[in-house]
Write a protein that holds these residues in place. Structure first.
Motif: not given
Length: 262
Positions: A154-158, A214-219, A221-231
């Motif tokens: 996940g280090n490359d996912v900005q 198994e946590v990592v691969v849950r729908p 967890v990953y967001v689009a690169s460049g997205a803002a993490v919201d509440d």
């Protein structure tokens, strides 16, 4: 004997670091483990840590990360011991493909636990092994430390962190989610202690790595690169991160009880 009060005092005096299971997360896992140590394991931990500047499990929990600046040679040699990439293999650990030469967190925990539990080893070797074990058991419960190799866990996912700063997915799970709680160590420890005791994920580091993966691969967890993490993201995944901390503490205690309590 170290008392619960002395461990809590050590937490209160610890610096409020907010970078990379960043420092706070590692200290919390270690403090939770202390709660569940049996008397013999506690006594042996105290013997091993006698003379340390902070002779508590939280006090040595970040030693393995601090090596990068304090002892670059050991830091380089142990760099791959902090993680294992198994998300691309269906979250199933296979030593031959995922851990060539034993250079991953699963085999590092096993190897260092063997050193720790060997009374014939010199005190300094066992003390160092304890420091590695405490840190690496924390690491293997941070989901991104058992994630994908293609994006370096996940280090490359900005992305834009909850505090508005730039960051990446790995850092979000290291510390960004926990920082949204805005709690110091003592308050966070009380919050985690109030959670139910975690159901163990197997009995060894391979099981723990697979459960983290198994946590990592849950729908979600990953967001689009460049997205803002919201509440919404924080509300969904902070409880998962906290459950991982709680489980990490319990499983670290179980390992130390097996290795040192016999």
């Amino acid at each position: 004997m170290l008392t619960a009060a002395s461990v809590l005092a050590g937490l209160l005096l610890a610096p409020a670091l907010a970078s990379a299971w960043g420092p706070q997360g590692h200290r919390l896992v270690a403090a939770l483990a202390w709660d569940e140590l049996d008397p013999r394991a506690r006594a042996r931990v105290e013997q091993l840590l006698a003379g340390e500047s902070d002779p508590t499990l939280p006090g040595i929990a970040n030693w393995a990360d601090d090596l990068r600046g304090n002892d670059p040679d050991i830091g380089r040699r142990s760099a791959r011991w902090h993680y294992v990439n198994i998300a691309g293999q269906g979250c199933r650990y296979d030593a031959a493909s995922a851990c060539a030469g034993g250079d991953c967190v699963v085999e590092a925990i096993r190897a260092q636990a063997a050193v720790l539990g060997d009374p014939a080893r010199p005190l300094e070797e066992r003390r160092q092994a304890l420091k590695f074990v405490v840190h690496f058991v924390g690491d293997v419960h941070q989901p991104m430390h058992a994630g994908y190799g293609h994006d370096k866990g996940g280090n490359d996912v900005q992305l834009r962190m909850p505090d508005g700063r730039g960051g990446n997915l790995h850092r979000l799970w290291d510390s960004g989610l926990l920082n949204t709680a805005e709690l110091d160590d003592a308050a966070y420890l009380a919050r985690l202690r109030a959670l139910p005791l975690a159901v163990p994920a197997g009995t060894g580091p391979a099981d723990w790595a697979e459960a983290s993966c198994e946590v990592v691969v849950r729908p979600g967890v990953y967001v689009a690169s460049g997205a803002a993490v919201d509440d919404d993201y924080v509300q969904a995944w902070l409880p998962v991160a906290e459950a991982q901390l709680r489980r990490g503490g319990s499983q670290l205690a179980g390992l130390l009880n097996r290795v040192l309590g016999g």
